[in-house]
Design a protein around this motif. Structure first.
Motif, PDB file in Angstrom:
ATOM      1  N   SER A   7       0.825  -1.216   0.000  1.00 61.48           N
ATOM      2  CA  SER A   7       0.000   0.000   0.000  1.00 61.48           C
ATOM      3  C   SER A   7       0.852   1.256   0.000  1.00 61.48           C
ATOM      4  CB  SER A   7      -0.920   0.019   1.222  1.00 61.48           C
ATOM      5  OG  SER A   7      -1.717  -1.132   1.249  1.00 61.48           O
ATOM      6  N   ILE A   8       1.921   1.232   0.763  1.00 60.56           N
ATOM      7  CA  ILE A   8       2.820   2.397   0.840  1.00 60.56           C
ATOM      8  C   ILE A   8       3.569   2.566  -0.480  1.00 60.56           C
ATOM      9  CG2 ILE A   8       4.844   3.346   2.028  1.00 60.56           C
ATOM     10  CD1 ILE A   8       3.782   1.784   4.538  1.00 60.56           C
ATOM     11  N   VAL A   9       4.011   1.452  -1.049  1.00 60.97           N
ATOM     12  CA  VAL A   9       4.712   1.508  -2.339  1.00 60.97           C
ATOM     13  C   VAL A   9       3.795   2.111  -3.395  1.00 60.97           C
ATOM     14  CG1 VAL A   9       5.707   0.107  -4.190  1.00 60.97           C
ATOM     15  CG2 VAL A   9       6.267  -0.396  -1.806  1.00 60.97           C
ATOM     16  N   MET A  10       2.570   1.592  -3.484  1.00 61.83           N
ATOM     17  CA  MET A  10       1.613   2.085  -4.476  1.00 61.83           C
ATOM     18  C   MET A  10       1.341   3.569  -4.268  1.00 61.83           C
ATOM     19  SD  MET A  10      -1.869   3.051  -4.647  1.00 61.83           S
ATOM     20  CE  MET A  10      -2.571   2.311  -3.190  1.00 61.83           C
ATOM     21  N   ALA A  11       1.035   3.961  -3.043  1.00 68.77           N
ATOM     22  CA  ALA A  11       0.663   5.351  -2.756  1.00 68.77           C
ATOM     23  C   ALA A  11       1.814   6.322  -3.005  1.00 68.77           C
ATOM     24  CB  ALA A  11       0.167   5.466  -1.321  1.00 68.77           C
ATOM     25  N   SER A  12       3.029   5.896  -2.747  1.00 69.69           N
ATOM     26  CA  SER A  12       4.175   6.796  -2.918  1.00 69.69           C
ATOM     27  C   SER A  12       4.381   7.191  -4.382  1.00 69.69           C
ATOM     28  CB  SER A  12       5.447   6.171  -2.342  1.00 69.69           C
ATOM     29  OG  SER A  12       5.821   5.034  -3.082  1.00 69.69           O
ATOM     30  N   ILE A  13       4.007   6.316  -5.311  1.00 67.49           N
ATOM     31  CA  ILE A  13       4.156   6.615  -6.736  1.00 67.49           C
ATOM     32  C   ILE A  13       3.292   7.808  -7.141  1.00 67.49           C
ATOM     33  CG2 ILE A  13       3.820   5.709  -9.088  1.00 67.49           C
ATOM     34  CD1 ILE A  13       6.183   4.435  -7.514  1.00 67.49           C
ATOM     35  N   TYR A  14       2.146   7.968  -6.496  1.00 65.38           N
ATOM     36  CA  TYR A  14       1.210   9.033  -6.873  1.00 65.38           C
ATOM     37  C   TYR A  14       1.598  10.419  -6.368  1.00 65.38           C
ATOM     38  CZ  TYR A  14      -1.992   5.609  -8.804  1.00 65.38           C
ATOM     39  OH  TYR A  14      -2.553   4.626  -9.573  1.00 65.38           O
ATOM     40  N   ILE A  15       2.623  10.527  -5.548  1.00 62.01           N
ATOM     41  CA  ILE A  15       3.050  11.848  -5.077  1.00 62.01           C
ATOM     42  C   ILE A  15       3.522  12.707  -6.255  1.00 62.01           C
ATOM     43  CG2 ILE A  15       4.734  13.101  -3.671  1.00 62.01           C
ATOM     44  CD1 ILE A  15       4.566  10.774  -1.651  1.00 62.01           C
ATOM     45  N   MET A  16       4.303  12.132  -7.159  1.00 58.37           N
ATOM     46  CA  MET A  16       4.850  12.907  -8.283  1.00 58.37           C
ATOM     47  C   MET A  16       3.758  13.470  -9.195  1.00 58.37           C
ATOM     48  SD  MET A  16       7.271  14.433  -9.712  1.00 58.37           S
ATOM     49  CE  MET A  16       8.635  13.873  -8.719  1.00 58.37           C
ATOM     50  N   PRO A  17       2.800  12.663  -9.683  1.00 56.63           N
ATOM     51  CA  PRO A  17       1.786  13.289 -10.548  1.00 56.63           C
ATOM     52  C   PRO A  17       0.923  14.305  -9.798  1.00 56.63           C
ATOM     53  CG  PRO A  17       1.213  11.008 -10.104  1.00 56.63           C
ATOM     54  CD  PRO A  17       2.593  11.220  -9.582  1.00 56.63           C
ATOM     55  N   ASP A  18       0.700  14.075  -8.501  1.00 51.82           N
ATOM     56  CA  ASP A  18      -0.028  15.080  -7.724  1.00 51.82           C
ATOM     57  C   ASP A  18       0.716  16.409  -7.723  1.00 51.82           C
ATOM     58  OD1 ASP A  18      -2.122  13.399  -7.113  1.00 51.82           O
ATOM     59  OD2 ASP A  18      -1.495  13.004  -5.051  1.00 51.82           O
ATOM     60  N   LEU A  19       2.021  16.360  -7.569  1.00 53.31           N
ATOM     61  CA  LEU A  19       2.816  17.591  -7.579  1.00 53.31           C
ATOM     62  C   LEU A  19       2.830  18.233  -8.970  1.00 53.31           C
ATOM     63  CD1 LEU A  19       5.801  16.562  -5.286  1.00 53.31           C
ATOM     64  CD2 LEU A  19       3.916  18.131  -4.739  1.00 53.31           C
ATOM     65  N   ILE A  20       2.818  17.409 -10.012  1.00 51.12           N
ATOM     66  CA  ILE A  20       2.776  17.944 -11.377  1.00 51.12           C
ATOM     67  C   ILE A  20       1.443  18.649 -11.614  1.00 51.12           C
ATOM     68  CG2 ILE A  20       2.695  17.317 -13.828  1.00 51.12           C
ATOM     69  CD1 ILE A  20       4.699  15.039 -13.108  1.00 51.12           C
ATOM     70  N   VAL A  21       0.351  18.027 -11.193  1.00 53.66           N
ATOM     71  CA  VAL A  21      -0.985  18.586 -11.410  1.00 53.66           C
ATOM     72  C   VAL A  21      -1.214  19.815 -10.524  1.00 53.66           C
ATOM     73  CG1 VAL A  21      -3.460  18.138 -11.129  1.00 53.66           C
ATOM     74  CG2 VAL A  21      -1.995  16.417 -12.186  1.00 53.66           C
ATOM     75  N   LEU A  22      -0.853  19.707  -9.252  1.00 50.57           N
ATOM     76  CA  LEU A  22      -1.147  20.770  -8.287  1.00 50.57           C
ATOM     77  C   LEU A  22      -0.090  21.870  -8.244  1.00 50.57           C
ATOM     78  CD1 LEU A  22      -2.279  18.489  -5.334  1.00 50.57           C
ATOM     79  CD2 LEU A  22      -3.766  19.912  -6.751  1.00 50.57           C
ATOM     80  N   GLY A  23       1.118  21.522  -8.580  1.00 51.83           N
ATOM     81  CA  GLY A  23       2.238  22.443  -8.426  1.00 51.83           C
ATOM     82  C   GLY A  23       3.094  21.981  -7.256  1.00 51.83           C
ATOM     83  N   PHE A  24       4.387  22.190  -7.393  1.00 51.29           N
ATOM     84  CA  PHE A  24       5.313  21.687  -6.371  1.00 51.29           C
ATOM     85  C   PHE A  24       5.182  22.425  -5.039  1.00 51.29           C
ATOM     86  CE2 PHE A  24       7.007  19.796 -10.154  1.00 51.29           C
ATOM     87  CZ  PHE A  24       7.493  18.579  -9.722  1.00 51.29           C
ATOM     88  N   ASP A  25       4.498  23.554  -5.035  1.00 44.53           N
ATOM     89  CA  ASP A  25       4.280  24.271  -3.778  1.00 44.53           C
ATOM     90  C   ASP A  25       3.121  23.662  -2.978  1.00 44.53           C
ATOM     91  OD1 ASP A  25       2.496  25.114  -5.756  1.00 44.53           O
ATOM     92  OD2 ASP A  25       2.193  27.058  -4.797  1.00 44.53           O
ATOM     93  N   GLN A  26       2.448  22.658  -3.564  1.00 46.70           N
ATOM     94  CA  GLN A  26       1.302  22.025  -2.897  1.00 46.70           C
ATOM     95  C   GLN A  26       1.665  20.657  -2.302  1.00 46.70           C
ATOM     96  OE1 GLN A  26      -1.798  23.456  -2.486  1.00 46.70           O
ATOM     97  NE2 GLN A  26      -0.694  25.273  -3.206  1.00 46.70           N
ATOM     98  N   ILE A  27       2.857  20.583  -1.727  1.00 43.36           N
ATOM     99  CA  ILE A  27       3.346  19.317  -1.165  1.00 43.36           C
ATOM    100  C   ILE A  27       2.424  18.776  -0.066  1.00 43.36           C
ATOM    101  CG2 ILE A  27       4.908  20.428   0.493  1.00 43.36           C
ATOM    102  CD1 ILE A  27       5.730  17.197  -1.360  1.00 43.36           C
ATOM    103  N   ILE A  28       1.822  19.674   0.724  1.00 43.82           N
ATOM    104  CA  ILE A  28       0.925  19.236   1.807  1.00 43.82           C
ATOM    105  C   ILE A  28      -0.282  18.500   1.225  1.00 43.82           C
ATOM    106  CG2 ILE A  28      -0.547  20.000   3.726  1.00 43.82           C
ATOM    107  CD1 ILE A  28       2.490  20.242   4.248  1.00 43.82           C
ATOM    108  N   VAL A  29      -0.868  19.049   0.166  1.00 44.90           N
ATOM    109  CA  VAL A  29      -2.017  18.388  -0.470  1.00 44.90           C
ATOM    110  C   VAL A  29      -1.584  17.035  -1.043  1.00 44.90           C
ATOM    111  CG1 VAL A  29      -3.766  18.566  -2.287  1.00 44.90           C
ATOM    112  CG2 VAL A  29      -3.133  20.593  -0.977  1.00 44.90           C
ATOM    113  N   ALA A  30      -0.413  16.988  -1.656  1.00 48.39           N
ATOM    114  CA  ALA A  30       0.092  15.724  -2.205  1.00 48.39           C
ATOM    115  C   ALA A  30       0.298  14.693  -1.092  1.00 48.39           C
ATOM    116  CB  ALA A  30       1.393  15.961  -2.972  1.00 48.39           C
ATOM    117  N   LEU A  31       0.782  15.142   0.057  1.00 48.10           N
ATOM    118  CA  LEU A  31       0.982  14.216   1.184  1.00 48.10           C
ATOM    119  C   LEU A  31      -0.352  13.756   1.776  1.00 48.10           C
ATOM    120  CD1 LEU A  31       4.106  15.829   2.878  1.00 48.10           C
ATOM    121  CD2 LEU A  31       4.002  13.732   1.494  1.00 48.10           C
ATOM    122  N   ILE A  32      -1.343  14.633   1.784  1.00 48.97           N
ATOM    123  CA  ILE A  32      -2.682  14.227   2.241  1.00 48.97           C
ATOM    124  C   ILE A  32      -3.244  13.174   1.279  1.00 48.97           C
ATOM    125  CG2 ILE A  32      -5.071  15.013   2.552  1.00 48.97           C
ATOM    126  CD1 ILE A  32      -3.818  17.682   3.608  1.00 48.97           C
TER     127      ILE A  32
END
Length: 168
Positions: free
Chosen positions: A110-135
């Protein structure tokens, strides 16, 4: 049984289709990025009950088609990577370990799978939205954990009634 049969391919196709349908229609959107769904259940179930190669087919086909249909195009390559790695981790930690610790170790997938999605979240949201990506990472991890729990429950039921040998 390591042999891939026509029966296993057909079962994989059915499970990939079910994975797609459940991912499409039982999903909860996350902020402005992805969505929570039940695809992980199908990946875990197929990998431990049918065959790891069949699990790979389900992990690639169902979730990536759902991303395509729902318009999450940027996520498709990340979904393929996340779900394939999840399948591999499930296989290595559950099918290759022969003691009871495998029931806990499988949650690492589960952690492996979820960690992959951090990068596209940052691409979509912007790298300044790290908190949202971590949520979102937290919610994706919970999604994976729910998938593992459901997969293990169905695995135990299938094992109890000796259904694994009949379907695989």
């Amino acid at each position: 049984n390591k042999k891939i049969t026509i029966k296993k391919i057909c079962i994989s196709a059915i499970l990939a289709s079910l994975c797609y349908v459940f991912t499409m229609f039982i999903s909860i959107p996350l902020s402005s990025t992805g969505y929570i769904n039940l695809s992980d259940f199908f990946i875990v179930f197929t990998t431990i009950c049918i065959d790891p190669l069949c699990g790979l087919l389900v992990s690639i086909i169902g979730p990536s088609l759902a991303d395509l249909t729902l318009g999450y195009y940027i996520y498709i390559p990340f979904t393929v990577l996340a779900k394939v790695l999840e399948c591999i981790v499930v296989h290595l930690l559950f099918n290759k370990i022969n003691n009871k610790s495998k029931y806990l170790l499988i949650f690492i997938s589960s952690i492996v799978m979820a960690s992959i999605y951090i990068m596209p979240d940052l691409i979509v949201l912007g790298f300044d939205q790290i908190i949202v990506a971590l949520i979102n990472f937290l919610f994706n991890t919970i999604q994976g954990i729910v998938g593992v729990i459901l997969g293990l429950i169905i695995y135990k039921i299938f094992k109890k009634y000796d259904l694994i040998n009949k379907i695989g």
